[in-house]
Structures are given as C-alpha cells and as structure tokens.
Scaffold this motif. Structure first.
Motif, PDB file in Angstrom:
ATOM      1  N   SER A 119       0.822  -1.214   0.000  1.00 42.56           N
ATOM      2  CA  SER A 119       0.000   0.000   0.000  1.00 42.56           C
ATOM      3  C   SER A 119       0.852   1.258   0.000  1.00 42.56           C
ATOM      4  CB  SER A 119      -0.933   0.004   1.222  1.00 42.56           C
ATOM      5  OG  SER A 119      -0.266   0.416   2.400  1.00 42.56           O
ATOM      6  N   ALA A 120       2.101   1.128   0.435  1.00 41.98           N
ATOM      7  CA  ALA A 120       3.003   2.272   0.484  1.00 41.98           C
ATOM      8  C   ALA A 120       3.796   2.455  -0.807  1.00 41.98           C
ATOM      9  CB  ALA A 120       3.969   2.109   1.664  1.00 41.98           C
ATOM     10  N   CYS A 121       3.588   1.578  -1.778  1.00 43.26           N
ATOM     11  CA  CYS A 121       4.302   1.653  -3.058  1.00 43.26           C
ATOM     12  C   CYS A 121       3.422   2.307  -4.128  1.00 43.26           C
ATOM     13  CB  CYS A 121       4.714   0.261  -3.527  1.00 43.26           C
ATOM     14  SG  CYS A 121       5.902  -0.544  -2.421  1.00 43.26           S
ATOM     15  N   ALA A 122       4.030   3.139  -4.949  1.00 40.81           N
ATOM     16  CA  ALA A 122       3.279   3.897  -5.954  1.00 40.81           C
ATOM     17  C   ALA A 122       2.525   2.998  -6.916  1.00 40.81           C
ATOM     18  CB  ALA A 122       4.232   4.814  -6.720  1.00 40.81           C
ATOM     19  N   GLU A 123       3.115   1.842  -7.267  1.00 45.72           N
ATOM     20  CA  GLU A 123       2.496   0.980  -8.274  1.00 45.72           C
ATOM     21  C   GLU A 123       1.380   0.104  -7.716  1.00 45.72           C
ATOM     22  OE1 GLU A 123       6.574  -0.969  -7.411  1.00 45.72           O
ATOM     23  OE2 GLU A 123       5.600   0.968  -7.193  1.00 45.72           O
ATOM     24  N   GLY A 124       1.229   0.059  -6.394  1.00 44.57           N
ATOM     25  CA  GLY A 124       0.189  -0.780  -5.819  1.00 44.57           C
ATOM     26  C   GLY A 124       0.439  -2.251  -6.105  1.00 44.57           C
ATOM     27  N   VAL A 125      -0.629  -3.026  -6.252  1.00 44.11           N
ATOM     28  CA  VAL A 125      -0.497  -4.457  -6.519  1.00 44.11           C
ATOM     29  C   VAL A 125      -0.163  -4.665  -7.986  1.00 44.11           C
ATOM     30  CG1 VAL A 125      -1.663  -6.697  -6.492  1.00 44.11           C
ATOM     31  CG2 VAL A 125      -2.156  -5.017  -4.694  1.00 44.11           C
ATOM     32  N   ARG A 126       0.982  -5.281  -8.238  1.00 38.43           N
ATOM     33  CA  ARG A 126       1.409  -5.547  -9.612  1.00 38.43           C
ATOM     34  C   ARG A 126       1.008  -6.964 -10.039  1.00 38.43           C
ATOM     35  NH1 ARG A 126       7.571  -4.282 -10.718  1.00 38.43           N
ATOM     36  NH2 ARG A 126       6.865  -5.221 -12.666  1.00 38.43           N
ATOM     37  N   PRO A 127       0.644  -7.174 -11.300  1.00 37.27           N
ATOM     38  CA  PRO A 127       0.237  -8.505 -11.777  1.00 37.27           C
ATOM     39  C   PRO A 127       1.445  -9.393 -12.068  1.00 37.27           C
ATOM     40  CG  PRO A 127       0.128  -6.937 -13.579  1.00 37.27           C
ATOM     41  CD  PRO A 127       0.514  -6.148 -12.371  1.00 37.27           C
ATOM     42  N   ILE A 128       2.108  -9.832 -10.991  1.00 39.28           N
ATOM     43  CA  ILE A 128       3.346 -10.595 -11.181  1.00 39.28           C
ATOM     44  C   ILE A 128       3.220 -12.036 -10.686  1.00 39.28           C
ATOM     45  CG2 ILE A 128       4.769  -8.514 -11.020  1.00 39.28           C
ATOM     46  CD1 ILE A 128       5.526  -9.487  -8.148  1.00 39.28           C
ATOM     47  N   SER A 129       2.050 -12.419 -10.173  1.00 40.35           N
ATOM     48  CA  SER A 129       1.919 -13.760  -9.618  1.00 40.35           C
ATOM     49  C   SER A 129       0.534 -14.327  -9.905  1.00 40.35           C
ATOM     50  CB  SER A 129       2.129 -13.725  -8.092  1.00 40.35           C
ATOM     51  OG  SER A 129       1.049 -13.061  -7.451  1.00 40.35           O
ATOM     52  N   PHE A 130       0.388 -15.600  -9.652  1.00 39.87           N
ATOM     53  CA  PHE A 130      -0.893 -16.293  -9.780  1.00 39.87           C
ATOM     54  C   PHE A 130      -1.995 -15.526  -9.052  1.00 39.87           C
ATOM     55  CE2 PHE A 130      -4.086 -19.225  -8.264  1.00 39.87           C
ATOM     56  CZ  PHE A 130      -4.229 -20.195  -9.246  1.00 39.87           C
ATOM     57  N   TYR A 131      -1.715 -15.125  -7.815  1.00 35.83           N
ATOM     58  CA  TYR A 131      -2.736 -14.459  -7.005  1.00 35.83           C
ATOM     59  C   TYR A 131      -2.993 -13.035  -7.469  1.00 35.83           C
ATOM     60  CZ  TYR A 131      -2.036 -18.535  -4.110  1.00 35.83           C
ATOM     61  OH  TYR A 131      -1.950 -19.831  -3.677  1.00 35.83           O
ATOM     62  N   ALA A 132      -1.935 -12.305  -7.757  1.00 32.26           N
ATOM     63  CA  ALA A 132      -2.110 -10.922  -8.191  1.00 32.26           C
ATOM     64  C   ALA A 132      -2.854 -10.839  -9.515  1.00 32.26           C
ATOM     65  CB  ALA A 132      -0.750 -10.237  -8.309  1.00 32.26           C
ATOM     66  N   GLN A 198       4.782 -10.234  -3.861  1.00 31.63           N
ATOM     67  CA  GLN A 198       5.327  -9.016  -4.474  1.00 31.63           C
ATOM     68  C   GLN A 198       6.497  -8.468  -3.659  1.00 31.63           C
ATOM     69  OE1 GLN A 198       2.491  -6.229  -6.041  1.00 31.63           O
ATOM     70  NE2 GLN A 198       3.767  -4.476  -5.523  1.00 31.63           N
ATOM     71  N   VAL A 199       6.365  -8.458  -2.352  1.00 28.55           N
ATOM     72  CA  VAL A 199       7.457  -7.978  -1.500  1.00 28.55           C
ATOM     73  C   VAL A 199       8.680  -8.881  -1.643  1.00 28.55           C
ATOM     74  CG1 VAL A 199       8.172  -7.637   0.896  1.00 28.55           C
ATOM     75  CG2 VAL A 199       5.925  -6.842   0.157  1.00 28.55           C
ATOM     76  N   ALA A 200       8.449 -10.203  -1.654  1.00 25.06           N
ATOM     77  CA  ALA A 200       9.565 -11.144  -1.785  1.00 25.06           C
ATOM     78  C   ALA A 200      10.217 -11.048  -3.159  1.00 25.06           C
ATOM     79  CB  ALA A 200       9.072 -12.564  -1.534  1.00 25.06           C
ATOM     80  N   ALA A 201       9.401 -10.905  -4.200  1.00 27.40           N
ATOM     81  CA  ALA A 201       9.947 -10.818  -5.561  1.00 27.40           C
ATOM     82  C   ALA A 201      10.782  -9.557  -5.739  1.00 27.40           C
ATOM     83  CB  ALA A 201       8.802 -10.843  -6.577  1.00 27.40           C
ATOM     84  N   GLY A 202      10.329  -8.459  -5.146  1.00 29.00           N
ATOM     85  CA  GLY A 202      11.096  -7.217  -5.241  1.00 29.00           C
ATOM     86  C   GLY A 202      12.450  -7.342  -4.574  1.00 29.00           C
ATOM     87  N   GLY A 205      14.739  -9.853  -7.025  1.00 26.40           N
ATOM     88  CA  GLY A 205      15.211  -9.437  -8.348  1.00 26.40           C
ATOM     89  C   GLY A 205      14.271  -8.428  -8.971  1.00 26.40           C
ATOM     90  N   THR A 206      14.062  -8.553 -10.292  1.00 27.41           N
ATOM     91  CA  THR A 206      13.197  -7.641 -11.025  1.00 27.41           C
ATOM     92  C   THR A 206      11.906  -8.355 -11.390  1.00 27.41           C
ATOM     93  OG1 THR A 206      15.146  -6.543 -11.958  1.00 27.41           O
ATOM     94  CG2 THR A 206      13.016  -6.125 -13.027  1.00 27.41           C
ATOM     95  N   PRO A 207      10.785  -8.038 -10.726  1.00 25.82           N
ATOM     96  CA  PRO A 207       9.522  -8.720 -11.022  1.00 25.82           C
ATOM     97  C   PRO A 207       9.085  -8.504 -12.468  1.00 25.82           C
ATOM     98  CG  PRO A 207       9.391  -7.546  -8.938  1.00 25.82           C
ATOM     99  CD  PRO A 207      10.652  -7.101  -9.607  1.00 25.82           C
ATOM    100  N   VAL A 208       8.465  -9.519 -13.044  1.00 27.91           N
ATOM    101  CA  VAL A 208       7.985  -9.468 -14.423  1.00 27.91           C
ATOM    102  C   VAL A 208       6.471  -9.494 -14.423  1.00 27.91           C
ATOM    103  CG1 VAL A 208       7.978 -10.647 -16.649  1.00 27.91           C
ATOM    104  CG2 VAL A 208      10.061 -10.638 -15.249  1.00 27.91           C
ATOM    105  N   ASP A 209       5.845  -8.520 -15.066  1.00 29.66           N
ATOM    106  CA  ASP A 209       4.393  -8.483 -15.146  1.00 29.66           C
ATOM    107  C   ASP A 209       3.868  -9.573 -16.078  1.00 29.66           C
ATOM    108  OD1 ASP A 209       4.457  -6.312 -13.479  1.00 29.66           O
ATOM    109  OD2 ASP A 209       3.765  -4.860 -14.960  1.00 29.66           O
ATOM    110  N   ILE A 210       2.734 -10.151 -15.711  1.00 30.81           N
ATOM    111  CA  ILE A 210       2.075 -11.146 -16.553  1.00 30.81           C
ATOM    112  C   ILE A 210       1.340 -10.417 -17.675  1.00 30.81           C
ATOM    113  CG2 ILE A 210       0.302 -12.947 -16.599  1.00 30.81           C
ATOM    114  CD1 ILE A 210       0.937 -13.391 -13.596  1.00 30.81           C
TER     115      ILE A 210
END
Length: 252
Positions: A119-132, A198-202, A205-210
């Motif tokens: 919630s404190a990140c500008a991009e909010g929830v990024r689509p980088i995982s099954f759940y997101a 998302q926190v763990a992926a950041g 490394g560099t998270p990749v959007d789906i």
C-alpha cells in the motif's frame, strides 16, 4: 451450532453468524494477521440490514468469542447491551460500506506487513503472480487521509471504491468485502498472498508483469477450479477445523 452462551432472544441465524465471525478472528490471529487490539472484521446480522457485528475494542483477536462480539447499528448504537466499547475508526470505515453497499455483508480491514508495504508503493499491486493476476483490474485505491474517524471521508471511500470490492488504502493497509464471510476470507487470503509474493519478488530481483492476454484467460478459468459450495467455503471450513483443534472457546 448453538451453545449455552446463546442469549434467549437471539435468533439461531445471528448465533451462527457470531460463531462464524468469532472463528474468523481466531483464524486471523493464527495466521499472524492481527494487529494488537486493532483492525476489524465485520459481518452483517442476517435479516437485519442495519445491524452488524464487530470485535470488542480492547480484546485481542485470540480473545474474541461468539458471545462477546458487539452488535451495533450503522449509527454506532450498541444493540445487545455489550459492556465493551467499539473502536471509532473501525465503526466509521465499516459502517459507511455496510450502509451504502447491500452486497457488503462482510468487510475485512487489516494492517499486515505485506499489505501495508504494498500500500506504500506507488504501483500498488502488480500482476506478477498467480494471485495478483486474479485481482488485475479489480482493485480500487484510496489515498491516506489520516486515521479514519471523520464521517466525511466516507463519501470519498465510496466514490473511490466504485463497483470494486477490493481496495488498497494507500500508506495504510488493505480492505476487502463480499456477500459472505467465507468469500471475504478467501479474498483477503489471496490478496495477502499477492502482497507477500510481491514484497519477496522485489527483494529477489526484477519482477515481471504477466501479459494482459494471459491475465484474461487466468481470470476466465479460475471458476473452474472451485468446489461448487460457494466461494471460499471449503477454504474457510478447513481453517475452522485448524483453530478448533487448537482452542474451541471461540464457539462460546
């Protein structure tokens, strides 16, 4: 499932709702989603559109039981003679949704570390995982205005939510709502997983959007992997069995 703690003038439907909500508080404590005596899970009382159940302010989630939950109306009046106070911030935020959204029978607000971090990140929830990916295009955002105790903020909360039922409260935490408690539980669990990943992926490394076209297929097909008993029902029931083996006092 009734017990000796049920009040004579309480309907079986209300008692069932109380036990369900008390179990949910115990599950949240077990999962590490509690925040001392703060945050809230509220549930509308069946058959009473203007009444809902909320946790007694001053008790930890591990102390919540079916009988000590507080029944209040959308004006904040205690309806069951409870000796416990109600957190003003919790009432202000939850009552506005219960008042204006007929389908918001259960509302969950938490301050988990992962949820607050995202919630404190500008991009909010990024689509980088099954759940997101399941939440892509389904999350509303509301800017932080300080602790939620001013009624006029309710108008902006409703406006920012729009037709969505999941919200990131920027710099604050997460908010989910649904037509049933099990469905709201599953939404929160899934959003929490999305935030943790998302926190763990950041950090890794560099998270990749789906890609958007894959997200569309994913969201289309998710219903095909659910049991036909209602969204979140088997998930919630499984966790009720877990906490019941640990401590069954939530039923009282």
């Amino acid at each position: 499932m009734a017990s000796a703690a049920q009040q004579p003038d309480m309907t079986p439907q209300e008692w069932e709702a109380r036990q369900q909500l008390a179990a949910c508080y115990r599950i949240f404590d077990h999962m590490g989603w509690s925040e001392l005596i703060y945050n809230h899970i509220t549930l509308r009382v069946p058959g009473e559109d203007n009444a809902f159940l909320i946790n007694p302010f001053g008790l930890g989630y591990q102390e919540v039981t079916a009988s000590n939950l507080v029944k209040i109306d959308i004006e904040g009046q205690v309806l069951d003679g409870s000796p416990y106070p109600v957190n003003r911030a919790g009432f202000t935020q939850h009552s506005v949704f219960h008042r204006h959204l007929p389908d918001a029978h259960c509302i969950i607000h938490t301050h988990t570390t992962a949820g607050m971090a995202v919630s404190a990140c500008a991009e909010g929830v990024r689509p980088i995982s099954f759940y997101a990916a399941a939440f892509a295009g389904q999350i509303a955002y509301h800017d932080f205005e300080g602790v939620t105790i001013r009624p006029e903020e309710g108008e902006r909360l409703i406006a920012n939510l729009g037709d969505k039922r999941v919200m990131i409260l920027r710099n604050h935490g997460t908010l989910v709502m649904a037509a049933s408690l099990p469905e709201a539980f599953l939404k929160h669990w899934s959003l929490q997983r999305a935030c943790e990943i998302q926190v763990a992926a950041g950090a890794a490394g560099t998270p990749v959007d789906i890609p958007a076209e894959v997200i569309a297929v994913h969201q289309r097909d998710l219903a095909g992997v659910q049991l036909p008993v209602g969204p979140g029902v088997p998930d919630f029931q499984a966790m009720v069995r877990v906490i019941d083996r640990i401590d069954s006092s939530w039923k009282q």
